[in-house]
Design a protein around this motif. Structure first.
Motif, mmCIF file in Angstrom:
data_model
loop_
_atom_site.group_PDB
_atom_site.id
_atom_site.type_symbol
_atom_site.label_atom_id
_atom_site.label_comp_id
_atom_site.label_asym_id
_atom_site.label_seq_id
_atom_site.Cartn_x
_atom_site.Cartn_y
_atom_site.Cartn_z
ATOM 1 N N THR A 1 0.849 -1.188 0.000
ATOM 2 C CA THR A 1 0.000 0.000 0.000
ATOM 3 C C THR A 1 0.886 1.240 0.000
ATOM 4 O O THR A 1 1.842 1.329 0.778
ATOM 5 N N ARG B 1 -5.005 0.343 -3.739
ATOM 6 C CA ARG B 1 -3.954 0.352 -2.722
ATOM 7 C C ARG B 1 -3.129 1.638 -2.772
ATOM 8 O O ARG B 1 -2.041 1.708 -2.194
ATOM 9 N N ILE C 1 -0.186 1.665 5.790
ATOM 10 C CA ILE C 1 0.650 2.066 4.654
ATOM 11 C C ILE C 1 2.026 1.407 4.731
ATOM 12 O O ILE C 1 2.664 1.393 5.776
#
Length: 280
Positions: A6, A33, A67
């Motif tokens: 991501t 993503r 992330i």
């Protein structure tokens, strides 16, 4: 595997969009993503969401814990605030990537937690069509797997060059700023074509194809530009006359100075930021 990673862009300007476009076209990172965030400009976020079907939100709404790679793509003067914001929200196994002129790995590390993984990269806007020349320099704590992943990520957008960070300023002068020099050259050539009776669109395509062909010759023939130039420059011919005019009008010096000045400005930005950090 990049399809399981991501990516979040902090900043939503032209460089962020170029990179997003390249990633999606290369089909390496799924659109769902990719996150993009900025501080205030909701209209710009809406524009990017509608164009690329990615996640967009203001910075305070970003799901930081999800992330893998944070890509700093704001203006350089906003870097310190962005890093300080990240410091309290991310883990050491998440990677912070700077695409900003003058933002060194040392600078990033000094604003983040001890051991934070950082990478400095310098793409250019040709990443939008997957033809960027992109430099990569590693921070002190970056793991090999993350180096490989980021190399693959940047490879979605063109050719990647791993360089020592001391060379990043000159790379910025050559490649980061380089497309603008060629656009400027094309403007002048197109203008002459139109003055001499060509339609503007035709002149533009002729010039673009000519530059594209010359670049492809350098890449595919693996010969120095000076050799290729000499091969096509017949004595007393049209090309010789044109090249002589370039020399008489300091064309070579102008090109060199463009690179020197952009390189120096990259260094100045870095030194200004580092000086401000020391004073702070």
């Amino acid at each position: 595997m990049l399809e399981n990673k991501t990516v979040a862009f902090i900043g939503a300007g032209s460089m962020a969009e170029s990179m997003i476009s390249g990633m999606i076209k290369a089909n390496k990172v799924p659109a769902n993503r990719i996150y993009v965030t900025n501080k205030y400009n909701g209209d710009r976020l809406t524009e990017l969401r509608e164009r690329y079907d990615i996640h967009t939100m203001l910075q305070k709404e970003l799901p930081y814990e999800e992330i893998d790679y944070f890509i700093m793509a704001m203006k350089p003067h906003g870097a310190e605030e962005a890093l300080e914001n990240l410091k309290s929200k991310i883990r050491a196994d998440q990677v912070v990537i700077s695409v900003l002129a003058g933002i060194s790995t040392d600078y990033m590390e000094s604003h983040l937690n001890e051991g934070q993984q950082v990478i400095r990269v310098m793409p250019n806007t040709s990443s939008m069509i997957q033809e960027s020349a992109t430099a990569l320099s590693l921070g002190a704590y970056t793991e090999k797997q993350h180096e490989k992943d980021v190399n693959d990520l940047l490879g979605c957008m063109g050719e990647v060059f791993i360089i020592d960070e001391e060379q990043m300023d000159v790379f910025t002068g050559l490649a980061g700023s380089g497309p603008a020099y060629f656009y400027y050259l094309m403007e002048q050539m197109e203008k002459v074509g139109v003055e001499k009776g060509l339609e503007a669109k035709a002149a533009r395509k002729i010039v673009a194809q000519t530059i594209y062909g010359a670049a492809k010759m350098v890449l595919e023939k693996d010969e120095a530009p000076v050799i290729l130039r000499e091969k096509v420059t017949s004595p007393n011919g049209t090309t010789a006359s044109g090249v002589e005019a370039l020399k008489e009008n300091n064309g070579g010096k102008a090109i060199s100075q463009a690179v020197y000045h952009a390189t120096a400005r990259s260094k100045e930005i870095r030194e200004e930021l580092e000086s401000a950090h020391v004073l702070h």
